[in-house]
Design an enzyme around this catalytic site. Structure first.
Site, PDB file in Angstrom:
ATOM      1  N   ASP A  68       4.758   0.915   5.720  1.00 45.88           N
ATOM      2  CA  ASP A  68       4.669  -0.381   5.028  1.00 45.88           C
ATOM      3  C   ASP A  68       5.729  -0.541   3.944  1.00 45.88           C
ATOM      4  OD1 ASP A  68       3.472   1.598   3.462  1.00 45.88           O
ATOM      5  OD2 ASP A  68       1.462   0.797   3.701  1.00 45.88           O
ATOM      6  N   ASN A 137     -10.412   1.634  -0.767  1.00 40.85           N
ATOM      7  CA  ASN A 137     -11.254   0.691  -0.017  1.00 40.85           C
ATOM      8  C   ASN A 137     -11.215   0.980   1.484  1.00 40.85           C
ATOM      9  OD1 ASN A 137      -8.718  -0.138   0.684  1.00 40.85           O
ATOM     10  ND2 ASN A 137      -8.863  -2.197  -0.198  1.00 40.85           N
ATOM     11  N   HIS A 139      -8.389   1.405   3.263  1.00 45.86           N
ATOM     12  CA  HIS A 139      -7.204   0.916   3.985  1.00 45.86           C
ATOM     13  C   HIS A 139      -6.340   2.072   4.474  1.00 45.86           C
ATOM     14  CE1 HIS A 139      -4.693   0.386   0.018  1.00 45.86           C
ATOM     15  NE2 HIS A 139      -4.381   1.513   0.579  1.00 45.86           N
ATOM     16  N   GLU A 144      -5.940  -3.876   5.060  1.00 48.18           N
ATOM     17  CA  GLU A 144      -7.042  -3.984   4.114  1.00 48.18           C
ATOM     18  C   GLU A 144      -8.342  -4.307   4.856  1.00 48.18           C
ATOM     19  OE1 GLU A 144      -6.460  -2.979   1.256  1.00 48.18           O
ATOM     20  OE2 GLU A 144      -4.839  -3.979   0.200  1.00 48.18           O
TER      21      GLU A 144
HETATM   22  C1  F6R Z   1       1.234   3.944   1.645  1.00 46.93           C
HETATM   23  C2  F6R Z   1       0.040   3.480   2.328  1.00 46.93           C
HETATM   24  C3  F6R Z   1      -1.301   3.449   1.673  1.00 46.93           C
HETATM   25  C4  F6R Z   1      -1.622   4.712   0.869  1.00 46.93           C
HETATM   26  C5  F6R Z   1      -2.989   4.587   0.199  1.00 46.93           C
HETATM   27  C6  F6R Z   1      -3.351   5.803  -0.635  1.00 46.93           C
HETATM   28  O1  F6R Z   1       2.343   3.879   2.504  1.00 46.93           O
HETATM   29  O2  F6R Z   1       0.163   3.075   3.431  1.00 46.93           O
HETATM   30  O3  F6R Z   1      -2.277   3.260   2.676  1.00 46.93           O
HETATM   31  O4  F6R Z   1      -1.604   5.818   1.716  1.00 46.93           O
HETATM   32  O5  F6R Z   1      -3.008   3.448  -0.617  1.00 46.93           O
HETATM   33  O6  F6R Z   1      -2.468   5.871  -1.714  1.00 46.93           O
HETATM   34  P1  F6R Z   1      -2.467   7.103  -2.727  1.00 46.93           P
HETATM   35  O7  F6R Z   1      -1.937   8.265  -1.973  1.00 46.93           O
HETATM   36  O8  F6R Z   1      -1.547   6.665  -3.831  1.00 46.93           O
HETATM   37  O9  F6R Z   1      -3.891   7.305  -3.163  1.00 46.93           O
END
Ligand code: F6R
Length: 246
Positions: A68, A137, A139, A144
């Protein structure tokens, strides 16, 4: 099938995840890696860079595809995910930057941005190993919670909780992007192997819901229960609510 690998702490989790990625590269030196950003993989990328420096890894023939990117940020913006990847991995190993793909957040037209990224994905022939983090959440990528599992790369409106989690990287809240381009759930599910890394007690509740709760687009990661080859590496804190099940 889901395999759970318990690590002592964040550093141990990072080493174990890097070992799996290294094994993937060793067994297929021209493999396609799906990569993630966020806090969780920083240690994994540091371990991969260390292995490269020790002569244990060669990225010459690797292709990578990131999950992303924030809409509105160009690759040279220091808050872009491309920049994160450059700082943490691309600049530290011998990957060919022409084959290190991240969606282009500077493309204003969402259809065009998504179409181009889908072409990048298709041209690689498919992802061999997809690294994932887990949002609070549920994702994965920036898929989301919603009523459907989005199939392919799309523009997403980030959830309020995601925007505030991301705000730690920005000086002003107003600058935190509210939209992103992300691979869809279909893209993620098509990868041959999935490696999810989770760390910290704040992930314990969502780890339980994702892997031992209902399969629902309200918890996007729950779809991984249907994937044939998933490894979840977590530290004791992140696994604290599932120790009775694994
Ligand atoms: C990042 C992504 C997100 C993160 C998720 C967890 O490329 O796709 O899904 O993996 O938000 O983020 P952290 O590791 O910061 O808790």
């Amino acid at each position: 099938m889901i395999e759970f690998v318990i690590a002592d702490d964040y550093d141990d989790m990072s080493r174990k995840a890097a070992d799996i990625i290294s094994a993937q590269i060793a067994s297929k030196p021209d493999c396609v890696l799906g990569l993630a950003t966020g806090s969780t993989p920083v240690g994994i990328y540091a371990c991969l860079a260390e292995k490269y420096n020790n002569g244990e890894l060669d990225f010459t023939h690797i292709t990578s595809l990131n999950l992303d990117e924030f809409k509105g940020l160009s690759h040279d913006d220091k808050n872009s995910y491309y920049h994160y990847m450059y700082r943490n991995l691309f600049s530290k190993v011998n990957i060919d930057l022409n084959r290190a793909f991240v969606p282009d957040g500077s493309i204003e037209n969402a259809d065009e941005a998504c179409r181009r990224y889908e072409k990048n994905i298709a041209d690689t022939g498919g992802i061999d190993l997809q690294l994932l983090g887990l949002g609070h959440n549920g994702h994965i990528g920036f898929n989301e919670p919603s009523d459907v599992f989005p199939k392919r790369t799309h523009l997403v409106n980030l959830a309020e909780s995601t925007i505030s989690a991301n705000s730690r990287f920005f000086t002003y809240k107003k600058d935190v992007p509210k939209q992103a381009y992300t691979m869809g759930i279909g893209n993620i599910m098509e990868s041959k192997k999935i490696l999810m890394a989770v760390s910290g007690t704040d992930k314990a509740d969502i780890v339980r819901k994702a892997f031992f709760g209902d399969i629902t687009p309200n918890v996007p990661a729950s779809v991984l229960q249907l994937h044939p080859n998933v490894t979840v590496i977590g530290d004791k804190a992140a696994f604290s609510e599932i120790t009775d099940y694994i």
